[in-house]
Write a protein that holds these residues in place. Structure first.
Motif, short mmCIF file in Angstrom:
data_model
loop_
_atom_site.label_atom_id
_atom_site.label_comp_id
_atom_site.label_asym_id
_atom_site.label_seq_id
_atom_site.Cartn_x
_atom_site.Cartn_y
_atom_site.Cartn_z
N PRO A 118 0.83 -1.22 0.00
CA PRO A 118 0.00 0.00 0.00
C PRO A 118 0.86 1.27 0.00
CG PRO A 118 -0.75 -1.56 1.68
CD PRO A 118 0.57 -2.06 1.18
N ASP A 119 0.29 2.34 -0.50
CA ASP A 119 1.02 3.60 -0.59
C ASP A 119 1.37 4.16 0.78
OD1 ASP A 119 0.86 3.45 -3.33
OD2 ASP A 119 -0.98 4.66 -3.43
N PHE A 120 0.51 3.88 1.81
CA PHE A 120 0.75 4.52 3.10
C PHE A 120 2.00 3.97 3.78
CE2 PHE A 120 -1.39 0.70 4.53
CZ PHE A 120 -0.81 0.43 5.76
N VAL A 121 2.49 2.80 3.36
CA VAL A 121 3.68 2.22 4.00
C VAL A 121 4.87 3.15 3.80
CG1 VAL A 121 5.30 0.28 3.95
CG2 VAL A 121 2.83 -0.14 3.83
N SER A 122 4.99 3.72 2.63
CA SER A 122 6.12 4.62 2.36
C SER A 122 6.03 5.91 3.16
CB SER A 122 6.19 4.95 0.86
OG SER A 122 4.99 5.59 0.44
N ARG A 123 4.82 6.23 3.68
CA ARG A 123 4.65 7.46 4.44
C ARG A 123 4.70 7.24 5.95
NH1 ARG A 123 0.69 8.15 0.29
NH2 ARG A 123 -0.97 7.50 1.74
N LEU A 124 4.97 6.01 6.37
CA LEU A 124 5.06 5.76 7.81
C LEU A 124 6.24 6.52 8.40
CD1 LEU A 124 4.34 1.89 7.98
CD2 LEU A 124 2.82 3.75 8.66
N PRO A 125 6.03 7.15 9.58
CA PRO A 125 7.13 7.91 10.18
C PRO A 125 8.25 7.03 10.71
CG PRO A 125 5.23 7.89 11.63
CD PRO A 125 4.78 7.28 10.35
N ALA A 273 -11.12 0.22 11.06
CA ALA A 273 -11.66 1.12 10.04
C ALA A 273 -10.70 2.28 9.77
CB ALA A 273 -13.02 1.66 10.49
N ALA A 274 -10.08 2.80 10.83
CA ALA A 274 -9.12 3.89 10.64
C ALA A 274 -7.90 3.42 9.85
CB ALA A 274 -8.69 4.45 11.99
N LEU A 275 -7.43 2.21 10.12
CA LEU A 275 -6.30 1.67 9.36
C LEU A 275 -6.67 1.48 7.89
CD1 LEU A 275 -4.85 -0.96 11.87
CD2 LEU A 275 -3.84 1.22 11.20
N TRP A 276 -7.93 1.07 7.64
CA TRP A 276 -8.36 0.92 6.25
C TRP A 276 -8.33 2.26 5.53
CZ3 TRP A 276 -12.09 2.83 3.02
CH2 TRP A 276 -12.30 2.11 1.82
N LEU A 277 -8.81 3.32 6.20
CA LEU A 277 -8.77 4.65 5.59
C LEU A 277 -7.32 5.09 5.33
CD1 LEU A 277 -11.49 6.53 7.68
CD2 LEU A 277 -11.63 5.89 5.26
N ALA A 278 -6.44 4.79 6.29
CA ALA A 278 -5.04 5.15 6.09
C ALA A 278 -4.44 4.39 4.91
CB ALA A 278 -4.25 4.87 7.37
N ALA A 279 -4.84 3.12 4.75
CA ALA A 279 -4.33 2.33 3.63
C ALA A 279 -4.81 2.88 2.30
CB ALA A 279 -4.77 0.87 3.77
N GLN A 280 -5.96 3.54 2.30
CA GLN A 280 -6.47 4.15 1.07
C GLN A 280 -5.89 5.53 0.83
OE1 GLN A 280 -8.46 2.25 -0.92
NE2 GLN A 280 -8.05 0.69 0.65
N GLY A 281 -5.03 6.00 1.73
CA GLY A 281 -4.41 7.30 1.56
C GLY A 281 -5.15 8.45 2.22
N SER A 282 -6.29 8.15 2.92
CA SER A 282 -7.07 9.21 3.58
C SER A 282 -6.57 9.37 5.01
CB SER A 282 -8.57 8.85 3.55
OG SER A 282 -9.02 8.65 2.24
N MET A 283 -5.41 9.97 5.16
CA MET A 283 -4.78 10.06 6.48
C MET A 283 -5.57 10.99 7.40
SD MET A 283 -2.32 8.00 6.06
CE MET A 283 -1.46 8.26 7.60
N VAL A 284 -6.10 12.10 6.86
CA VAL A 284 -6.87 13.03 7.69
C VAL A 284 -8.14 12.37 8.20
CG1 VAL A 284 -8.08 15.24 7.73
CG2 VAL A 284 -5.90 15.04 6.50
N ALA A 285 -8.87 11.68 7.31
CA ALA A 285 -10.10 10.99 7.71
C ALA A 285 -9.79 9.90 8.74
CB ALA A 285 -10.79 10.40 6.49
#
Length: 355
Positions: A118-125, A273-285
């Motif tokens: 997923p794209d969010f993996v590259s954005r993990l701090p 559900a929050a992790l699913w949103l993060a996986a879709q790139g919706s970090m704010v949501a």
């Protein structure tokens, strides 16, 4: 020949007879409980439901049209409980069946081609590289050859399906006997209630009858606190799912409500559900949903639920928590309601001893 009446039993013989009678009665009760041991969970659930619904039974029975019609009242309440349990399960199963084809296509594609990172993996701090490497080694390649999925072979899945099916069938049978037992309890009506109170007074005196009433109040308050708070959390978090764009918000809100009836289980649902949103790139949501979930659960678990349960049972919050969690670990799901009742008994005995 003159027949003399038999001499009265001596005091020693009477003591022996009383002891033998007590042993015989105890053995018969234990034997009877052992014979019906498979049905005891159904009886326990029916007793809890009857205690919770007893005020509703009294309110219905007080109406002129229902007065004396105990069979009709028992049927109405039993059918209502059955529908409250069956309808959500049926709706969930129908919606899950609608998604079964898409899930099958996704699983088949994952087995053949793997799951891309997923794209969010590259954005993990923190830990982005480690997570990426693990995903590439275990999930990005075809899952049928993945080292992480080798233990999920056909026999394992078949055995899991059989075990799940057996547990579901056992739960269905238990629920059916619960409804039958509940109907019988309600059909007995006030006669059963008066018999129980009279037996408690005869066996344990006025204190025993009062203790029985306190236990019933504890069970009723526990169910009220768990169910009402759970439904409230489900509604609020369902609205949060809808606002943040989580799919199937109504179904997920229902799952959250059921999970929230168990202490500290709702975070598992909204965190997923929050992790699913993060996986879709919706970090704010995802952040908004996680924050809303934490606030709702914190207020419900630390303020609303202890007040609803503790004020009715006059138990401190710590004993309420110990009763719910300890009862669940000891007796299973039914222990959630039995535990606070036992804590109430403990508090009453302590108060009587300390006086």
């Amino acid at each position: 020949m003159i027949h003399r009446p038999p001499a009265p039993n001596s005091t020693h013989e009477q003591k022996i007879q009383r002891a033998a009678s007590a042993v015989l009665y105890t053995l018969l009760v234990v034997l009877a409980l052992w014979v019906v041991r498979e049905f005891l969970p159904a009886v326990a659930w029916a007793a809890v439901l009857a205690i919770v619904l007893w005020p509703a039974y009294g309110a219905i029975e007080s109406r002129a049209w229902f007065r004396g019609r105990t069979t009709l009242i028992a049927a109405l309440l039993s059918v209502a409980i059955g529908l409250l349990v069956i309808l959500p399960i049926a709706v969930t199963a129908i919606q899950a069946g609608g998604e079964a084809h898409e899930l099958y296509v996704w699983v088949h594609d994952a087995q053949e081609n793997g799951v891309p990172v997923p794209d969010f993996v590259s954005r993990l701090p923190v830990g982005s590289r480690q997570v990426n490497d693990w995903w590439q080694a275990n999930l990005a390649q075809p899952l049928k050859a993945s080292p992480a999925m080798q233990h999920l072979h056909g026999d394992t899945l078949v055995n899991f399906g059989r075990h799940f099916g057996a547990r579901a069938a056992h739960a269905s049978v238990t629920f059916g006997f619960t409804l039958v037992t509940l109907f019988v309890i309600f059909q007995a009506g006030p006669k059963l209630s008066s018999t129980l109170m009279r037996g408690a007074r005869r066996a344990f005196g006025a204190d025993g009858a009062q203790l029985l009433q306190r236990m019933a109040a504890a069970i009723r308050a526990t169910v009220t606190g768990l169910v009402v708070v759970g439904l409230g959390e489900g509604v609020l978090l369902g609205a949060a799912y809808l606002a943040t764009g989580v799919p199937h918000a109504a179904l997920l809100g229902t799952v959250t409500a059921v999970a929230a009836m168990l202490p500290f289980c709702a975070p598992i649902v909204f965190a997923g559900a929050a992790l699913w949103l993060a996986a879709q790139g919706s970090m704010v949501a995802a952040a908004i949903l996680a924050a809303c979930g934490c606030v709702v659960v914190f207020v419900a678990e630390h303020f609303v639920r202890p007040v609803l349960i503790g004020n009715s049972t006059r138990l401190p919050f710590l004993l309420v928590l110990f009763g719910i969690l300890g009862g669940a670990s000891t007796f299973g799901l039914i222990g959630i309601f039995i535990g606070p009742a036992l804590m109430t008994v403990l508090m009453v005995l302590w108060a009587n001893w300390a006086e």
